[in-house]
Design a protein around this motif. Structure first.
Motif, PDB file in Angstrom:
ATOM      1  N   PRO A  11      -5.023  -7.061   2.996  1.00 16.00           N
ATOM      2  CA  PRO A  11      -6.251  -6.920   2.206  1.00 16.00           C
ATOM      3  C   PRO A  11      -6.916  -8.271   1.948  1.00 16.00           C
ATOM      4  O   PRO A  11      -6.259  -9.241   1.587  1.00 16.00           O
ATOM      5  CB  PRO A  11      -5.766  -6.290   0.900  1.00 16.00           C
ATOM      6  CG  PRO A  11      -4.314  -6.608   0.827  1.00 16.00           C
ATOM      7  CD  PRO A  11      -3.819  -6.718   2.238  1.00 16.00           C
ATOM      8  N   GLU A  13      -8.716  -9.139  -0.437  1.00 19.27           N
ATOM      9  CA  GLU A  13      -8.692  -9.495  -1.857  1.00 19.27           C
ATOM     10  C   GLU A  13      -7.406 -10.215  -2.269  1.00 19.27           C
ATOM     11  O   GLU A  13      -7.320 -10.754  -3.366  1.00 19.27           O
ATOM     12  CB  GLU A  13      -8.831  -8.239  -2.732  1.00 19.27           C
ATOM     13  CG  GLU A  13     -10.112  -7.472  -2.522  1.00 19.27           C
ATOM     14  CD  GLU A  13     -10.021  -6.432  -1.406  1.00 19.27           C
ATOM     15  OE1 GLU A  13     -10.967  -5.632  -1.297  1.00 19.27           O
ATOM     16  OE2 GLU A  13      -9.033  -6.414  -0.643  1.00 19.27           O
ATOM     17  N   VAL A  14      -6.413 -10.200  -1.386  1.00 18.64           N
ATOM     18  CA  VAL A  14      -5.106 -10.797  -1.697  1.00 18.64           C
ATOM     19  C   VAL A  14      -4.904 -12.038  -0.842  1.00 18.64           C
ATOM     20  O   VAL A  14      -5.057 -11.989   0.377  1.00 18.64           O
ATOM     21  CB  VAL A  14      -3.968  -9.782  -1.445  1.00 18.64           C
ATOM     22  CG1 VAL A  14      -2.606 -10.399  -1.743  1.00 18.64           C
ATOM     23  CG2 VAL A  14      -4.185  -8.515  -2.276  1.00 18.64           C
ATOM     24  N   THR A  25      -2.931 -12.425  -7.239  1.00 25.22           N
ATOM     25  CA  THR A  25      -3.987 -11.678  -6.557  1.00 25.22           C
ATOM     26  C   THR A  25      -3.463 -10.341  -6.044  1.00 25.22           C
ATOM     27  O   THR A  25      -4.188  -9.342  -6.056  1.00 25.22           O
ATOM     28  CB  THR A  25      -4.622 -12.486  -5.401  1.00 25.22           C
ATOM     29  OG1 THR A  25      -3.653 -12.734  -4.380  1.00 25.22           O
ATOM     30  CG2 THR A  25      -5.224 -13.786  -5.901  1.00 25.22           C
ATOM     31  N   ASN A  28      -3.199  -7.967  -9.142  1.00 22.54           N
ATOM     32  CA  ASN A  28      -4.538  -7.514  -9.545  1.00 22.54           C
ATOM     33  C   ASN A  28      -5.080  -6.466  -8.578  1.00 22.54           C
ATOM     34  O   ASN A  28      -5.646  -5.454  -8.993  1.00 22.54           O
ATOM     35  CB  ASN A  28      -5.500  -8.691  -9.645  1.00 22.54           C
ATOM     36  CG  ASN A  28      -5.193  -9.573 -10.831  1.00 22.54           C
ATOM     37  OD1 ASN A  28      -4.555  -9.154 -11.787  1.00 22.54           O
ATOM     38  ND2 ASN A  28      -5.641 -10.809 -10.764  1.00 22.54           N
ATOM     39  N   TRP A  29      -4.907  -6.692  -7.292  1.00 26.12           N
ATOM     40  CA  TRP A  29      -5.385  -5.750  -6.283  1.00 26.12           C
ATOM     41  C   TRP A  29      -4.641  -4.427  -6.392  1.00 26.12           C
ATOM     42  O   TRP A  29      -5.257  -3.351  -6.348  1.00 26.12           O
ATOM     43  CB  TRP A  29      -5.232  -6.368  -4.897  1.00 26.12           C
ATOM     44  CG  TRP A  29      -5.703  -5.492  -3.785  1.00 26.12           C
ATOM     45  CD1 TRP A  29      -6.994  -5.207  -3.456  1.00 26.12           C
ATOM     46  CD2 TRP A  29      -4.883  -4.780  -2.858  1.00 26.12           C
ATOM     47  NE1 TRP A  29      -7.022  -4.366  -2.370  1.00 26.12           N
ATOM     48  CE2 TRP A  29      -5.741  -4.093  -1.988  1.00 26.12           C
ATOM     49  CE3 TRP A  29      -3.510  -4.665  -2.681  1.00 26.12           C
ATOM     50  CZ2 TRP A  29      -5.263  -3.297  -0.949  1.00 26.12           C
ATOM     51  CZ3 TRP A  29      -3.039  -3.878  -1.643  1.00 26.12           C
ATOM     52  CH2 TRP A  29      -3.912  -3.200  -0.792  1.00 26.12           C
ATOM     53  N   ASP A  32      -5.796  -2.464  -9.318  1.00 26.43           N
ATOM     54  CA  ASP A  32      -7.119  -1.882  -9.075  1.00 26.43           C
ATOM     55  C   ASP A  32      -7.041  -0.618  -8.222  1.00 26.43           C
ATOM     56  O   ASP A  32      -7.903   0.250  -8.329  1.00 26.43           O
ATOM     57  CB  ASP A  32      -8.042  -2.894  -8.400  1.00 26.43           C
ATOM     58  CG  ASP A  32      -8.532  -3.974  -9.352  1.00 26.43           C
ATOM     59  OD1 ASP A  32      -8.381  -3.817 -10.583  1.00 26.43           O
ATOM     60  OD2 ASP A  32      -9.050  -4.992  -8.862  1.00 26.43           O
ATOM     61  N   LEU A  33      -6.025  -0.510  -7.368  1.00 20.88           N
ATOM     62  CA  LEU A  33      -5.860   0.670  -6.508  1.00 20.88           C
ATOM     63  C   LEU A  33      -5.305   1.878  -7.253  1.00 20.88           C
ATOM     64  O   LEU A  33      -5.544   3.013  -6.851  1.00 20.88           O
ATOM     65  CB  LEU A  33      -4.880   0.369  -5.374  1.00 20.88           C
ATOM     66  CG  LEU A  33      -5.267  -0.631  -4.342  1.00 20.88           C
ATOM     67  CD1 LEU A  33      -4.143  -0.756  -3.334  1.00 20.88           C
ATOM     68  CD2 LEU A  33      -6.542  -0.231  -3.653  1.00 20.88           C
TER      69      LEU A  33
END
Length: 123
Positions: A11, A13-14, A25, A28-29, A32-33
Motif C-alpha cells: 500500500p 500509504e505505508v 504508518t 494507521n492504514w 483506517d481499513l
C-alpha cells in the motif's frame, strides 16, 4: 543511505519495512481499513501484528460478502429494480471484488512485514 524495499502490491500509504516510522504508518492504514470500533480496543492499538490479523480477517469477510452479493444480485434485485439497474449493481459487485482482491494482498503483505518478513529488490 539505506534502501527500503516494498514489494508489488504494497500500500502506498505505508512506508516500506524498516523505513523510519513505517510501523506507525502501517497501524494507521490498518485502522483506517477496519470498522471504526476497532480503534477502541487497546489490544489492537498496542499490538500491530494482532491488528494486522484482525484486518486480514475483516477484508476476507468483505470478500465473502461481496461474492454472496454478486451471486444473489440478479435474483434478489430483479423484482425491485429495472434490468439496467440490476446490471449496474452486478458491475459494482465485480469492481468491488477486484478492489478487495488487491486490498487483501496489501493487508497480507503488511501483516507479513509486521511479523518480520523483509522483501528483496528484484532486478
Amino acid at each position: 543511505m539505506p534502501t527500503y524495499v516494498a514489494p508489488p502490491g504494497w500500500p502506498r500509504e505505508v512506508r516500506p519495512p524498516d523505513a523510519p516510522d513505517w510501523e506507525r504508518t502501517a497501524v494507521n492504514w490498518l485502522l483506517d481499513l477496519c470498522p471504526p470500533e476497532f480503534r477502541s480496543y487497546p489490544v489492537l492499538r498496542r499490538h500491530s501484528v494482532v491488528l494486522a490479523r484482525f484486518a486480514v480477517l475483516h477484508v476476507e469477510a468483505c470478500q465473502q460478502a461481496g461474492k454472496r452479493g454478486l451471486s444473489q444480485a440478479r435474483a434478489e434485485l430483479r423484482d425491485v429494480a429495472d434490468p439496467d439497474v440490476v446490471e449496474a449493481a452486478v458491475q459494482t459487485w465485480l469492481a468491488e471484488d477486484a478492489r478487495l482482491l488487491g486490498l487483501r494482498r496489501a493487508v497480507g503483505l503488511v501483516e507479513e512485514a509486521l511479523r518480520g518478513r523483509r522483501f528483496v529488490a528484484r532486478l
